[in-house]
Design an enzyme around this catalytic site. Structure first.
Site, short mmCIF file in Angstrom:
data_model
loop_
_atom_site.label_atom_id
_atom_site.label_comp_id
_atom_site.label_asym_id
_atom_site.label_seq_id
_atom_site.Cartn_x
_atom_site.Cartn_y
_atom_site.Cartn_z
N GLU A 63 0.45 -2.20 -9.41
CA GLU A 63 0.24 -2.17 -8.06
C GLU A 63 1.22 -3.71 -7.75
O GLU A 63 1.57 -4.29 -6.50
CB GLU A 63 -0.98 -3.79 -7.77
CG GLU A 63 -2.13 -2.19 -7.42
CD GLU A 63 -2.53 -1.45 -8.80
OE1 GLU A 63 -2.72 -1.86 -10.30
OE2 GLU A 63 -2.64 -0.34 -8.71
N ASN A 119 -0.99 4.63 -10.80
CA ASN A 119 -0.78 5.74 -9.58
C ASN A 119 0.86 5.27 -9.18
O ASN A 119 1.50 4.58 -10.59
CB ASN A 119 -1.34 4.48 -8.77
CG ASN A 119 -1.46 2.96 -9.03
OD1 ASN A 119 -1.89 2.68 -9.39
ND2 ASN A 119 -0.38 2.23 -8.16
N ASP A 129 -5.68 5.29 -5.18
CA ASP A 129 -5.17 3.88 -6.72
C ASP A 129 -5.40 5.44 -7.99
O ASP A 129 -6.52 4.95 -8.22
CB ASP A 129 -5.90 2.97 -6.39
CG ASP A 129 -5.27 2.12 -7.52
OD1 ASP A 129 -4.49 1.85 -8.00
OD2 ASP A 129 -6.37 1.12 -7.59
CA CA Z 1 -3.91 1.12 -10.21
#
Ligand code: CA
Length: 557
Positions: free
Chosen positions: A190, A256, A298
């Protein structure tokens, strides 16, 4: 040298050798009922124990033997390891050795963080456990260091930095020791990291290899990224892989792609949302499979890749099982990566199925719309998925996978985002709440048939369970609630057999072992992970924080 001195030396050497965990012991970890030597209770990550003293009839007589304070009010997600009557446990801030019989602390070594260490990482401040090998305890730290401690004393033996915390890299993963190499993953998808898996020499800490989960343009798969997008492509590796010693292959999941806004990174974005089959000695990739190409949500595919031997179409098959965050339950032939089954185990609306010929998801309008920046309601939720990191158990006797699944969708919309070192790099539109919860239970403990994804039974929970699952040959399934109850269920029917309030929410990973004729089961208590941080679930406001380790056994009758 006098004989007595030599004998003393030999005695010390012999006792050291006897107390050091060998490669052979790690390989046999899944059937070693007197120790818990591996993350996942075995290289296969099955979290299944052949022990039967605690069973369907006796579980109601479970009582606490002792409790140990972790002196830490963060999320406690660490799996205890047990060796020769000593428990080794981590928090983000300390490593501890505890007498398994009495609960007395043997040593505690604090993790010292420099003041500039960012204290907020993505989804809770935690650590998921240690690895034991050759008299050493290996662990990772939030500021992305890998540390080896002396198992006898807790003294630090070596320390290596894997990446710069100021660029968003961090570590919570429990290391894996396979084929004489310490393997570690990395967190921070992230924050625009470029993910990788590292191999370290257990003796010296020397860096042996690094396999990036995001290829550079000149590497295979590099053409699945446009321009410089690979440099911040995500692909974190924050949950420990499984290991098949016979095939000498490690199976490790990847997170992700970054940012969430997939418009900036056209292409499949290899090797995000994938499973990688690696040679532990070299880090070389043997095969890969991508669950969610060009993923706009995600849907980290980091969670445990469970290894089992199953009959598939009448043939004994070495399989790999994955209850993916994207909502599908996958079964592979792990010798070659061939997809054998892929079926939904919760409500899924982003894809209508998986094309078994190509292995690719058959995407629905929800996914196309999300890529175009429209607001969508996605099932399972982009935020937590169908099953988050909390590990399931596979019971080879029932043939079922026991998993804590999540039963809600969330709204989702992206916006454009610019990369800045150390800052969130998701491109998530936060101008509205993603949540629209109804009254339905938000989670279920499910007993899932791997080949169909269908549940033989399910036990709902209004607040979803976020803890690991343990199953045993006694026909018992252990897990816990965010409201603190540690629970035992009947593996065949889902009937609750027993529960005990541990004082804080359970996000830990239960384990069991037997010593001197007594079967013990242990779990950490202490909440503060992703769901409790981000869900806004008001019902959790009355759950106290506070970390502790609980150990239970059957009360002598
Ligand atoms: Ca993630």
């Amino acid at each position: 040298m006098k004989w007595s001195a030599l004998a003393a030396c030999l005695a010390v050497f012999a006792s050291y050798g006897a107390n050091a965990q060998t490669a052979g012991q790690l390989v046999k970890g899944a059937s070693d009922t007197s120790n818990v030597l591996n993350y996942g209770m075995g290289y296969n990550l099955q979290r299944f124990s052949p022990l039967t003293q605690i069973n369907k009839d006796t579980a109601k007589n479970l009582v606490p033997v002792w409790s140990y304070s972790l002196a830490d009010d963060r999320s406690q997600e660490s799996q205890p390891l047990v060796y020769e009557g000593i428990i080794y446990l981590t928090t983000h801030a300390a490593t501890m050795a505890i007498d398994a019989k009495t609960g007395k602390q043997i040593w505690k070594t604090k993790v010292e963080y420099p003041p500039e260490t960012p204290r907020i990482v993505c989804c809770g401040i935690n650590n998921r456990g240690a690895a034991l090998f050759d008299g050493k305890v290996f662990r990772t730290t939030l500021d992305a260091n890998v540390i080896a401690l002396d198992a006898k004393t807790g003294k630090e033996l070596w320390r290596q930095n894997a990446a710069d915390v100021k660029e968003g890299y961090s570590m919570t993963v429990a290391p894996l020791v396979a084929d004489g190499v310490v393997l570690t993953g990395i967190s921070g998808a992230e924050f625009g990291i470029r993910g990788f898996i590292d191999g370290w020499d257990p003796e010296t800490g020397n860096h042996l290899w690094r396999t990036y989960t995001i290829p550079s343009p000149d590497e295979p798969g590099g053409d699945s990224w446009k321009g410089d997008t690979w440099k911040h492509g995500g692909g974190s590796t924050w949950i420990t892989g499984s290991y098949d010693p016979e095939l000498n292959t490690v199976y490790w999941g990847t997170g992700n792609p970054g940012p969430f806004d997939s418009a900036v990174r056209p292409g499949d974005n290899l090797y995000t949302c994938s499973v990688l089959a690696l040679d532990p000695k070299t880090g070389k990739m043997k095969w890969h499979y991508q669950f969610s190409p060009n993923n706009p949500f995600d849907f980290d595919a980091v969670a445990e890749m469970v290894l089992a031997d199953m009959m598939v179409e009448g043939r004994p098959t070495k399989v790999l099982l994955d209850a993916n965050r994207n909502g599908f339950f996958y079964v592979f032939d792990r010798t070659n990566g061939k997809l054998l089954a892929a079926n939904p185990f919760v409500k899924v609306n982003w894809a209508s199925g998986i094309d078994m010929k190509t292995g690719r998801p058959i995407e629905a309008d929800v996914t196309t719309d999300a890529r175009e920046g429209k607001k969508v309601m996605v099932h399972p939720s982009w935020f937590a998925g169908a099953k988050n990191w909390s590990p399931m158990s596979f019971n080879p006797q029932t043939g079922l996978a026991y998993a804590n699944t999540l039963s809600f969708g969330t709204y989702y919309k992206t916006r454009s985002v610019t990369y800045k070192a150390g800052a969130w790099y998701t491109g998530l539109d936060r101008s509205f709440s993603p949540f629209e919860f109804g009254d339905a239970p938000r989670g279920h403990l499910k007993a899932i048939d791997p080949m169909t994804g269908k549940a033989k039974w399910e036990v709902p929970s209004d607040i979803p369970r976020y803890s690991g699952v343990l199953s045993t040959a006694g026909g018992v399934v252990f897990t816990g609630e965010l409201t603190g109850e540690f629970e035992a269920f009947d593996a065949d029917s889902g009937k609750k057999l027993w529960q005990f309030q541990t004082g804080s929410g359970i996000e830990g990973q239960p384990v069991t072992w037997q010593r001197d004729g007594v079967q013990y089961v242990a779990v950490t208590s202490g909440y503060g992970g992703a769901y409790s941080i981000f869900s806004g679930d008001e019902r959790l406001a009355s759950v106290p924080t506070g970390g502790s380790l609980w150990v239970f056994a059957i009360r002598p009758q």
